[in-house]
Design a protein around this motif. Structure first.
Motif, mmCIF file in Angstrom:
data_model
loop_
_atom_site.group_PDB
_atom_site.id
_atom_site.type_symbol
_atom_site.label_atom_id
_atom_site.label_comp_id
_atom_site.label_asym_id
_atom_site.label_seq_id
_atom_site.Cartn_x
_atom_site.Cartn_y
_atom_site.Cartn_z
ATOM 1 N N TRP B 82 0.828 -1.216 0.000
ATOM 2 C CA TRP B 82 0.000 0.000 0.000
ATOM 3 C C TRP B 82 0.854 1.255 0.000
ATOM 4 O O TRP B 82 0.383 2.326 -0.349
ATOM 5 C CB TRP B 82 -0.974 -0.012 1.186
ATOM 6 C CG TRP B 82 -2.160 -0.894 0.958
ATOM 7 C CD1 TRP B 82 -2.127 -2.184 0.505
ATOM 8 C CD2 TRP B 82 -3.541 -0.580 1.153
ATOM 9 N NE1 TRP B 82 -3.404 -2.681 0.414
ATOM 10 C CE2 TRP B 82 -4.292 -1.719 0.811
ATOM 11 C CE3 TRP B 82 -4.215 0.562 1.596
ATOM 12 C CZ2 TRP B 82 -5.684 -1.749 0.885
ATOM 13 C CZ3 TRP B 82 -5.597 0.528 1.679
ATOM 14 C CH2 TRP B 82 -6.326 -0.618 1.321
ATOM 15 N N MET B 123 -3.611 -1.325 -8.449
ATOM 16 C CA MET B 123 -3.650 -2.390 -7.460
ATOM 17 C C MET B 123 -4.805 -3.357 -7.697
ATOM 18 O O MET B 123 -5.896 -2.969 -8.096
ATOM 19 C CB MET B 123 -3.763 -1.803 -6.046
ATOM 20 C CG MET B 123 -3.755 -2.866 -4.974
ATOM 21 S SD MET B 123 -3.705 -2.215 -3.304
ATOM 22 C CE MET B 123 -2.002 -1.803 -3.136
ATOM 23 N N PHE B 125 -6.874 -6.219 -5.461
ATOM 24 C CA PHE B 125 -7.060 -6.465 -4.038
ATOM 25 C C PHE B 125 -7.310 -7.942 -3.750
ATOM 26 O O PHE B 125 -7.614 -8.726 -4.646
ATOM 27 C CB PHE B 125 -8.226 -5.624 -3.519
ATOM 28 C CG PHE B 125 -7.975 -4.146 -3.631
ATOM 29 C CD1 PHE B 125 -7.524 -3.422 -2.556
ATOM 30 C CD2 PHE B 125 -8.170 -3.481 -4.847
ATOM 31 C CE1 PHE B 125 -7.282 -2.062 -2.662
ATOM 32 C CE2 PHE B 125 -7.928 -2.126 -4.965
ATOM 33 C CZ PHE B 125 -7.481 -1.422 -3.865
ATOM 34 N N GLN B 127 -9.791 -9.345 -1.919
ATOM 35 C CA GLN B 127 -11.180 -9.693 -2.185
ATOM 36 C C GLN B 127 -11.551 -9.056 -3.516
ATOM 37 O O GLN B 127 -11.391 -7.854 -3.668
ATOM 38 C CB GLN B 127 -12.050 -9.127 -1.057
ATOM 39 C CG GLN B 127 -13.374 -9.816 -0.856
ATOM 40 C CD GLN B 127 -13.207 -11.234 -0.359
ATOM 41 O OE1 GLN B 127 -12.347 -11.484 0.465
ATOM 42 N NE2 GLN B 127 -14.006 -12.158 -0.873
ATOM 43 N N ASN B 129 -13.226 -6.914 -5.926
ATOM 44 C CA ASN B 129 -14.140 -5.828 -5.547
ATOM 45 C C ASN B 129 -14.614 -5.032 -6.750
ATOM 46 O O ASN B 129 -14.397 -3.831 -6.830
ATOM 47 C CB ASN B 129 -13.474 -4.903 -4.525
ATOM 48 C CG ASN B 129 -12.148 -4.346 -5.031
ATOM 49 O OD1 ASN B 129 -11.726 -4.685 -6.137
ATOM 50 N ND2 ASN B 129 -11.512 -3.496 -4.267
ATOM 51 N N PRO B 130 -15.303 -5.728 -7.705
ATOM 52 C CA PRO B 130 -15.877 -4.951 -8.811
ATOM 53 C C PRO B 130 -16.908 -3.977 -8.254
ATOM 54 O O PRO B 130 -17.523 -4.248 -7.224
ATOM 55 C CB PRO B 130 -16.546 -6.016 -9.683
ATOM 56 C CG PRO B 130 -16.759 -7.179 -8.788
ATOM 57 C CD PRO B 130 -15.664 -7.145 -7.776
ATOM 58 N N LEU B 195 -8.198 -2.448 -14.199
ATOM 59 C CA LEU B 195 -6.912 -1.812 -13.937
ATOM 60 C C LEU B 195 -6.129 -1.605 -15.236
ATOM 61 O O LEU B 195 -5.555 -0.540 -15.467
ATOM 62 C CB LEU B 195 -6.135 -2.710 -12.972
ATOM 63 C CG LEU B 195 -4.733 -2.307 -12.604
ATOM 64 C CD1 LEU B 195 -4.723 -0.908 -12.050
ATOM 65 C CD2 LEU B 195 -4.195 -3.288 -11.577
#
Lengths: 306, 285
Positions: B82, B123, B125, B127, B129-130, B195
């Protein structure tokens, strides 16, 4: 216990341990049943009054209900006729209040939750909001009288009423907005920011749409609270009797809760079914609004998955 | 236009860095020249309040290779990741000392525009996360936020990104469906496509397959190998086998410190630090 666990323990000892445990669990089950029964009684004690209130209004007031009761103004010293002017007045007050406090409250809530830096100042603001929510509504009325009616010269009017009620509803709307924003997963914000979006783009396009059900629910709950308030509008907006709807925002207006107060305490010999019919319409209005909030929430929630 | 799936059929992905970028295979209308996306972490200390999470971390993340960061839970792997695109800015009490260079720029320099930085360093992630919007809008989200409005252009970007993420064939007939209605593995590839649509240079992956079933995980792993021809990838993982399969370079993080850093084979076959040895043999963590 150790005997039961150890392979070298005798069969008799193991049986007695099992017997002991069985007795213990029977006792615990009895305690559990008692606890659940207590919870049930409390639940009934809470739900029953709601049912009784609605039921009693229905019982005493259903005879008054008719189309003309809703569409005609009160006549003959308010002992006959309908409730159209107070009903429409309450409608105007509610709409005006929402127009004022929704944009303000939602935007303030967004700022507080998404942009304000955590620190002593923010804690102070939150504390102020909590206190604002706890101020008795009659004090809002007095404040409205001093500021909107007297100082800003709105007179006793729809405008002064809307402003006063908006102040009363603001903490509710802000708190609901913040709560709804808190429910949006932090991952969504991170994902949007990680794509190079700005914080405002992220809030507008990702966070707000997902927080909308919660915000709307809060708004409707605030609306139903506003529709039923009597004390704040007594001094600043409500007219004792008007045979017509207000022509401008600076005219006084009749309102359902205040009309009910007048019928119940100020006018002699009002037929009971008129008073209770008015109460029934007021209660029904609030119930419909709350039910509407639940429906809107469910419909919006069923569209999202996470 | 040559699709990723075609390329994949006739070869195991090449591992050298001088291959043509996948990004340059397309129509040429929407291609950035591949920039050398080397990142360097120099003397990085990270604090959450008074709690020091990273201690003097030094890393060299090489252009168009996969660098893995492994280590036990709580060792600061994700926190380090991060830091690389300043998502740590979101943590109110986070404080960073040291430098992180992208190319030759310090990303913590005061005049850095974080939104532009994050367009270059994206990035994925843990989980998937759309966003709660359609597949198309998910992929088009980044380009739209960066000012592209033309529908045709967006359609091209969406198709190309989905192809690169090896998802096009599965979703091309349901671009209007909610992104959240896809399976977990598809959602994660959708997040990768989302992304790729902003044309990053570096992709940070925060345990990208740990929430997925083994087959979906395998597909993502394959995709990583494909993508590292064009993008610099930093992979945080608890799965050491995954690191050994895909990463060229591996860093071992323990208690906020890099205890070992080098070519992956060396880390796994002849670790110099005893703690690394214990960790990869499963005796710790």
């Amino acid at each position: 216990m150790t005997a039961a666990a150890s392979p070298s323990g005798t069969g008799g000892a193991a049986a007695s341990v099992r017997e002991q445990r069985a007795r213990h669990i029977r006792r615990q089950r009895a305690v559990e049943r008692a606890a659940i029964a207590l919870l049930k009684v409390c639940m009934v004690l809470i739900v029953a009054p709601v049912g009784l209130v609605v039921g009693y209004c229905l019982w005493k007031g259903w005879r008054a209900l008719s189309w003309s009761f809703l569409t005609r103004p009160p006549v003959n010293g308010m002992r006959e006729g309908g409730i159209s002017t107070p009903l429409i007045g309450t409608f105007y007050l509610a709409i005006g209040t929402m127009l004022l406090c929704l944009p303000l409250g939602v935007l303030a809530g967004i700022y507080l939750h998404e942009f304000a830096r955590p620190g002593p100042l923010l804690r102070l603001i939150r504390l102020a909001l909590t206190n604002l929510a706890g101020v008795p509504s009659v004090v809002y009325g007095l404040f409205g009288l001093a500021v909107f009616v007297t100082t800003l010269k709105f007179d006793t009017s729809l405008a002064a009423g809307c402003c006063t009620l908006a102040l009363l509803a603001l903490p509710v709307v802000i708190t609901a907005t913040e709560e709804a924003l808190r429910q949006v997963p932090q991952d969504f914000r991170a994902a949007s920011l990680a794509l190079g979006a700005t914080r405002w783009q992220t809030v507008r396009l990702i966070v707000l749409p997902n927080a909308l059900p919660g915000i709307l629910t809060g708004a409707v709950l605030a609306l139903s609270r506003v529709a039923g308030e009597t004390a704040p509008i007594m001094f600043v907006a409500a007219a004792y009797y008007l045979p017509f709807v207000p022509k401008s925002v600076f005219s006084p207006v009749m309102a359902l809760p205040y009309h009910l107060y007048v019928l119940a305490t100020q006018v002699p010999r009002v037929p009971a079914h008129v008073t209770w019919g008015t109460a029934l319409v007021l209660v029904g209005l609030v119930l419909v609004l709350n039910a509407g909030a639940i429906v809107v929430r469910q419909r919006l929630l069923s569209r999202r998955r996470w | 236009m040559q699709s990723v799936s075609e390329q994949r059929e006739n070869q195991s992905p090449p591992r050298t860095t001088d291959k043509p970028a996948v990004g340059s295979v397309g129509s040429g209308r929407w291609v950035l020249p591949p920039a050398p996306a080397r990142m360097q972490v120099i003397g990085l200390n990270l604090y959450y309040g008074s709690n020091q999470v990273l201690r003097n971390v030094n890393l060299d993340i090489r252009d168009r290779e996969i660098t893995a960061i492994i280590g036990p839970s709580g060792s600061g792997k994700s926190a380090l990741l991060w830091c690389l695109n300043r998502l740590n800015d979101l943590v109110p009490a986070a404080r960073v000392e040291g430098k992180v260079l992208l190319g030759s720029e310090d990303i913590y320099a005061p005049d850095v525009e974080v939104a532009l930085l994050r367009q270059r360093v994206g990035m994925v992630f843990q989980q998937p996360n759309p966003f709660t919007m359609s597949v198309f809008d998910n992929v088009a989200y980044g380009p739209r936020q960066h000012g592209i409005k033309d529908r045709r252009r967006l359609e091209e970007i969406v198709e190309e990104s989905l192809r690169k993420a090896a998802l096009w064939d599965e979703v091309k007939d349901m671009l209007d469906l909610a992104g959240t209605s896809l399976s977990g593995g598809q959602q994660q590839r959708l997040c990768i496509a989302r992304l790729l649509a902003v044309e990053p240079e570096v992709i940070l992956m925060d345990e990208p397959v740990s929430a997925l079933d083994p087959i979906s995980a395998y597909k993502i792993e394959e995709l990583m190998l494909q993508l590292c021809n064009s993008y610099t990838i930093v992979l945080v993982t608890r799965n050491m086998f995954q690191a050994s399969r895909v990463a060229t370079t591996t860093a071992v993080l323990m208690g906020g410190e890099v205890i070992e850093y080098g070519p992956t084979e060396q880390i796994f076959e002849s670790p110099r630090d005893e703690r690394t040895d214990n960790y990869i043999r499963g005796r710790v963590g």
